[in-house]
Write a protein that holds these residues in place. Structure first.
Motif, PDB file in Angstrom:
ATOM      1  N   TRP A 168      10.449  27.162 107.356  1.00 35.31           N
ATOM      2  CA  TRP A 168       9.928  26.310 108.168  1.00 35.31           C
ATOM      3  C   TRP A 168       8.980  25.227 107.072  1.00 35.31           C
ATOM      4  CZ3 TRP A 168      10.249  25.338 112.954  1.00 35.31           C
ATOM      5  CH2 TRP A 168      10.861  26.539 114.032  1.00 35.31           C
ATOM      6  N   PRO A 170       6.357  21.368 107.218  1.00 31.39           N
ATOM      7  CA  PRO A 170       5.648  20.342 108.040  1.00 31.39           C
ATOM      8  C   PRO A 170       6.232  19.297 107.369  1.00 31.39           C
ATOM      9  CG  PRO A 170       4.224  21.217 106.596  1.00 31.39           C
ATOM     10  CD  PRO A 170       5.349  22.159 106.241  1.00 31.39           C
ATOM     11  N   ARG A 174       1.954  16.595 109.153  1.00 25.41           N
ATOM     12  CA  ARG A 174       1.775  17.951 109.790  1.00 25.41           C
ATOM     13  C   ARG A 174       1.709  17.669 111.261  1.00 25.41           C
ATOM     14  NH1 ARG A 174       0.936  21.657 105.941  1.00 25.41           N
ATOM     15  NH2 ARG A 174       0.303  23.182 107.769  1.00 25.41           N
ATOM     16  N   ARG A 176       4.692  17.751 112.913  1.00 30.05           N
ATOM     17  CA  ARG A 176       5.794  18.366 113.530  1.00 30.05           C
ATOM     18  C   ARG A 176       6.046  19.295 112.383  1.00 30.05           C
ATOM     19  NH1 ARG A 176      10.913  15.325 115.218  1.00 30.05           N
ATOM     20  NH2 ARG A 176      10.145  13.610 114.102  1.00 30.05           N
ATOM     21  N   TRP A 177       6.767  20.554 112.478  1.00 29.97           N
ATOM     22  CA  TRP A 177       7.223  21.539 111.875  1.00 29.97           C
ATOM     23  C   TRP A 177       8.820  21.716 112.003  1.00 29.97           C
ATOM     24  CZ3 TRP A 177       2.388  21.529 112.981  1.00 29.97           C
ATOM     25  CH2 TRP A 177       1.337  21.679 111.984  1.00 29.97           C
ATOM     26  N   TRP A 234      13.023  21.822 115.342  1.00 30.52           N
ATOM     27  CA  TRP A 234      11.735  21.035 115.287  1.00 30.52           C
ATOM     28  C   TRP A 234      10.786  21.899 116.229  1.00 30.52           C
ATOM     29  CZ3 TRP A 234       9.403  17.891 118.798  1.00 30.52           C
ATOM     30  CH2 TRP A 234      10.245  17.371 119.680  1.00 30.52           C
ATOM     31  N   GLU A 238       2.651  24.531 114.891  1.00 32.59           N
ATOM     32  CA  GLU A 238       2.706  25.346 113.805  1.00 32.59           C
ATOM     33  C   GLU A 238       3.306  26.623 114.193  1.00 32.59           C
ATOM     34  OE1 GLU A 238       0.507  26.821 109.595  1.00 32.59           O
ATOM     35  OE2 GLU A 238      -0.596  25.744 111.224  1.00 32.59           O
TER      36      GLU A 238
END
Length: 282
Positions: A168, A170, A174, A176-177, A234, A238
């Motif tokens: 994962w 970002p 930050r 979207r991850w 996506w 988090e």
């Protein structure tokens, strides 16, 4: 407008009754699998969805917020390498994306696949070679010329990359991850070479480099191999511990058979996509 009137299809007149049944054609249509593949430039024509609003309306795109506000005369720009997985490769990628329970009481993180659109159409995947930057109208020609000359003078031939791990990551803000496939450093260091060329072209129009902290750092030709990846899903939130722990249990051996080939650099300015072929070795 009135409807067109048709005669009764159930007529049993003598003339109709004497007509022989129509012969069925021997060859109606070739199976889809026999049709030749679409040329790569076809996808460039439909690379962007239809714009339905110039305002930041997250409900139109899965809750995502526009990072750069829409301003007349500004052109969102992105340089990247594009990959359309084959029908044999898609199941391998789909199995890497965690399935989600329909039980909302668990308050699970909602994960969106990047393999297909909401309507089921296959989406292209990519390796970024720039940030999402913004050009002014008068900068477009200079930028395109710079990128074109950089690629033509790079002597970088078409090349393959192989994924080696899943993680994962970002985005810069930050917000979207992304579930990403990291790729191994290819022979001849081609990814870094293309990134250096991209960053130099961006510097000519006053745009920040990708991965480097400054234009000066970008000019030193540092190794950014740890940063190259392909996003396959996506989320806006988090990922929780359970969304990261499962990564250690996934068998990534089948990914070693994925040899992803790139033969051109894509330049997207606004809704226009230009493919710049990588030079062939003579």
């Amino acid at each position: 407008m009135s409807l067109v009137q048709y005669s009764d299809s159930g007529s049993d007149s003598d003339s109709d009754a004497e007509l022989p049944p129509p012969k069925r054609p021997r060859h109606i249509i070739q199976p889809i699998s026999d049709l030749p593949p679409l040329p790569p430039t076809f996808h460039d024509l439909y690379a962007s969805s239809t714009r339905v609003s110039v305002q930041d309306d997250p409900t139109l795109h899965g809750g995502r917020k526009r990072v750069t506000p829409h301003v007349e005369g500004n052109w969102p720009t992105h340089l990247y390498l594009e990959w359309y997985p084959s029908k044999e490769e898609l199941p391998l990628l789909k199995n890497l994306i965690p399935s989600q329970s329909k039980d909302r009481a668990k308050n699970q993180v909602r994960i969106h696949s990047l393999l297909h659109s909401d309507l089921g159409a296959q989406l292209p995947l990519h390796i970024s070679l720039s940030r999402s930057v913004v050009l002014r109208t008068e900068q477009r020609t200079l930028f395109m010329d710079s990128v074109q000359k950089a690629v033509e003078g790079s002597r970088i031939p078409p090349f393959n990359v192989i994924p080696d791990r899943l993680m994962w990551a970002p985005n810069h803000d930050r917000t979207r991850w992304f579930l990403v496939l990291h790729v191994q450093r290819p022979k001849e260091n081609t990814l870094n070479a293309l990134l250096w060329s991209s960053n130099r072209a961006l510097a000519r129009v006053g745009q920040p480099p990708l991965y480097a902290s400054s234009v000066d750092d970008a000019s030193h030709q540092q190794d950014y191999s740890d940063n190259f990846h392909i996003s396959i899903a996506w989320t806006l939130t988090e990922p929780r511990a359970e969304n990261t722990q499962y990564l250690t249990n996934i068998d990534l051996d089948p990914l070693q058979d994925l040899h992803i080939q790139f033969d051109c650099l894509k330049v997207k300015i606004g809704n226009n996509v230009t493919s710049i072929p990588l030079p062939m070795n003579m």
